[in-house]
Design a protein around this motif. Structure first.
Motif, PDB file in Angstrom:
ATOM      1  N   GLN A 222       0.965  -1.247  -0.247  1.00 25.64           N
ATOM      2  CA  GLN A 222      -0.025  -0.073   0.015  1.00 25.64           C
ATOM      3  C   GLN A 222       0.693   1.291   0.064  1.00 25.64           C
ATOM      4  O   GLN A 222       2.118   1.192   0.632  1.00 25.64           O
ATOM      5  CB  GLN A 222      -0.915  -0.144   0.952  1.00 25.64           C
ATOM      6  CG  GLN A 222      -0.110  -0.139   2.658  1.00 25.64           C
ATOM      7  CD  GLN A 222      -1.038  -0.159   3.738  1.00 25.64           C
ATOM      8  OE1 GLN A 222      -2.131   0.588   3.760  1.00 25.64           O
ATOM      9  NE2 GLN A 222      -0.998  -1.186   4.579  1.00 25.64           N
ATOM     10  N   SER A 223       0.402   2.564  -0.606  1.00 22.72           N
ATOM     11  CA  SER A 223       0.895   3.644  -0.491  1.00 22.72           C
ATOM     12  C   SER A 223       1.224   4.280   0.448  1.00 22.72           C
ATOM     13  O   SER A 223       0.208   4.382   1.433  1.00 22.72           O
ATOM     14  CB  SER A 223       0.583   4.563  -1.693  1.00 22.72           C
ATOM     15  OG  SER A 223       0.977   5.788  -1.559  1.00 22.72           O
ATOM     16  N   PRO A 224       2.450   4.683   1.003  1.00 23.60           N
ATOM     17  CA  PRO A 224       2.508   5.477   2.472  1.00 23.60           C
ATOM     18  C   PRO A 224       2.012   6.646   2.304  1.00 23.60           C
ATOM     19  O   PRO A 224       1.914   7.449   3.146  1.00 23.60           O
ATOM     20  CB  PRO A 224       4.072   5.025   2.547  1.00 23.60           C
ATOM     21  CG  PRO A 224       4.592   5.142   1.349  1.00 23.60           C
ATOM     22  CD  PRO A 224       3.584   4.340   0.529  1.00 23.60           C
ATOM     23  N   ARG A 226      -0.477   9.206   2.505  1.00 23.99           N
ATOM     24  CA  ARG A 226      -1.572   9.651   2.912  1.00 23.99           C
ATOM     25  C   ARG A 226      -2.649  10.774   1.999  1.00 23.99           C
ATOM     26  O   ARG A 226      -3.545  11.005   2.083  1.00 23.99           O
ATOM     27  CB  ARG A 226      -1.948   9.847   4.424  1.00 23.99           C
ATOM     28  CG  ARG A 226      -1.353   8.576   5.060  1.00 23.99           C
ATOM     29  CD  ARG A 226      -2.561   7.463   4.869  1.00 23.99           C
ATOM     30  NE  ARG A 226      -2.059   6.339   5.410  1.00 23.99           N
ATOM     31  CZ  ARG A 226      -1.702   5.386   4.723  1.00 23.99           C
ATOM     32  NH1 ARG A 226      -1.293   5.398   3.482  1.00 23.99           N
ATOM     33  NH2 ARG A 226      -1.240   3.900   5.270  1.00 23.99           N
ATOM     34  N   LYS A 227      -1.820  11.957   1.786  1.00 22.73           N
ATOM     35  CA  LYS A 227      -2.410  13.136   1.144  1.00 22.73           C
ATOM     36  C   LYS A 227      -1.410  13.707   0.222  1.00 22.73           C
ATOM     37  O   LYS A 227       0.002  13.834   0.696  1.00 22.73           O
ATOM     38  CB  LYS A 227      -3.014  13.974   2.069  1.00 22.73           C
ATOM     39  CG  LYS A 227      -3.754  15.141   1.779  1.00 22.73           C
ATOM     40  CD  LYS A 227      -4.065  16.128   2.866  1.00 22.73           C
ATOM     41  CE  LYS A 227      -4.881  17.138   2.634  1.00 22.73           C
ATOM     42  NZ  LYS A 227      -5.529  17.988   3.619  1.00 22.73           N
ATOM     43  N   SER A 228      -1.740  14.262  -0.838  1.00 20.90           N
ATOM     44  CA  SER A 228      -0.751  14.876  -1.772  1.00 20.90           C
ATOM     45  C   SER A 228      -1.230  16.418  -1.919  1.00 20.90           C
ATOM     46  O   SER A 228      -2.436  16.618  -1.940  1.00 20.90           O
ATOM     47  CB  SER A 228      -1.071  14.115  -3.000  1.00 20.90           C
ATOM     48  OG  SER A 228      -0.483  12.977  -3.156  1.00 20.90           O
ATOM     49  N   ARG A 266       3.715  15.857   6.878  1.00 21.04           N
ATOM     50  CA  ARG A 266       2.111  16.237   6.745  1.00 21.04           C
ATOM     51  C   ARG A 266       1.963  17.708   7.021  1.00 21.04           C
ATOM     52  O   ARG A 266       2.370  18.077   8.322  1.00 21.04           O
ATOM     53  CB  ARG A 266       1.386  15.200   7.785  1.00 21.04           C
ATOM     54  CG  ARG A 266      -0.074  15.589   7.887  1.00 21.04           C
ATOM     55  CD  ARG A 266      -0.877  14.553   8.578  1.00 21.04           C
ATOM     56  NE  ARG A 266      -2.145  14.667   8.747  1.00 21.04           N
ATOM     57  CZ  ARG A 266      -3.070  14.036   9.663  1.00 21.04           C
ATOM     58  NH1 ARG A 266      -2.416  13.141  10.434  1.00 21.04           N
ATOM     59  NH2 ARG A 266      -4.337  14.172   9.396  1.00 21.04           N
TER      60      ARG A 266
END
Length: 293
Positions: A222-224, A226-228, A266
């Motif tokens: 899974q991609s680490p 969480r938000k782009s 983040r």
């Protein structure tokens, strides 16, 4: 009925016990099923008995017919009856699994017992080898946990982690030992790794490597991210780690890409204040989502 040999399941348990003693102590038990004529029928109906060798002398190995020893006090009474009639002092109980409560009672009463691949407790020889106790099997989710994924990626990148114990892995990747242990449980449940112990130490042992490991694990990664967020402006190289195609180019001898993808921490509550610290602005929705160097 009394002339019948032990069933295949009990024979398999006896064979597993011999293999465990051989691997753990280089000891050969030489187990042979017996049906002593002098024993009461109810004891022969309840237990399968094997004669063997342990501590340079004869021993009787006791396998409950139904797989359960029942009450410990009752077994002790039965053991004394068999000792008197067979004139052998050392009796060893063999069980397929030993729940924690039963294990405590057996140790308190100094009852010799063996659970293959789990415990070898012979108080007469001061032997108490504990390895790993059976727990509920791990039900894996569709994807690997972050910690399990770290181990897979580390193996793909050539880190020398195969045959490392849990403490070494926890120290190297700065996570709790329990997290590493659960991650190895996952890898074993997905058949990416197999159980492996050296003495009392549990160790990581991948079943696959290289391209085979990648293809087996790819669909569970899974991609680490969480938000782009996209930014426009000058981004200093030391303010974010290389990511995306830029990271791929760094790890592989590929041609340099014409834009730089980087990952930042983040964002806090005020995105504009954090990005202002980077000397760049947030891109408007719909603008080309790249970071220009």
């Amino acid at each position: 009925m009394l002339d019948e040999l032990p069933d295949m399941q009990l024979r398999a348990l006896a064979s597993a016990t011999e293999a465990y003693a051989r691997e753990a102590f280089d000891t050969h038990l030489h187990l042979d099923p017996i049906k002593p004529l002098g024993l009461p029928h109810f004891l022969l109906d309840r237990y399968s008995l094997f004669r063997g060798e342990l501590l340079d002398g004869p021993a009787i190995f006791v396998l409950p017919q139904n797989g359960s020893v029942g009450g410990v006090e009752e077994y002790l009474k039965h053991r004394e009856q068999m000792r008197r009639r067979l004139d052998i002092n050392l009796f060893v109980l063999i069980l397929d699994g030993v729940p924690a409560a039963l294990r405590r009672r057996l140790v308190e009463k100094r009852v010799a017992f063996i659970a293959p691949d789990t415990q070898f407790y012979i108080p007469e020889a001061l032997l108490d080898l504990r390895e790993v106790y059976a727990s509920q099997p791990v039900t894996p989710s569709e994807q690997l946990s972050p910690t399990a994924q770290v181990l897979v990626i580390a193996a793909l990148l050539g880190h020398e982690i195969d045959d490392a114990n849990m403490t070494q892995l926890a120290d190297r990747y700065r996570v709790a030992i329990m997290s590493i242990s659960r991650a190895v449980d996952e890898l074993e449940a997905f058949k990416l790794a197999k159980p492996h112990h050296v003495g009392r130490q549990r160790r990581l042992r991948f079943c696959l490597d290289g391209a085979q490991l990648w293809h087996a694990a790819a669909e569970r990664l899974q991609s680490p991210v969480r938000k782009s967020r996209a930014v426009i402006g000058k981004l200093q190289k030391n303010q974010a780690v290389v990511a995306g195609e830029s990271a791929l180019a760094r790890y592989q001898p590929a041609a340099e890409v014409d834009f730089s993808g980087r990952r930042s921490a983040r964002p806090r509550r005020h995105d504009d204040q954090q990005h202002a610290g980077f000397g760049c602005d947030l891109a408007d929705e719909g603008e080309d989502q790249r970071v220009f160097g």
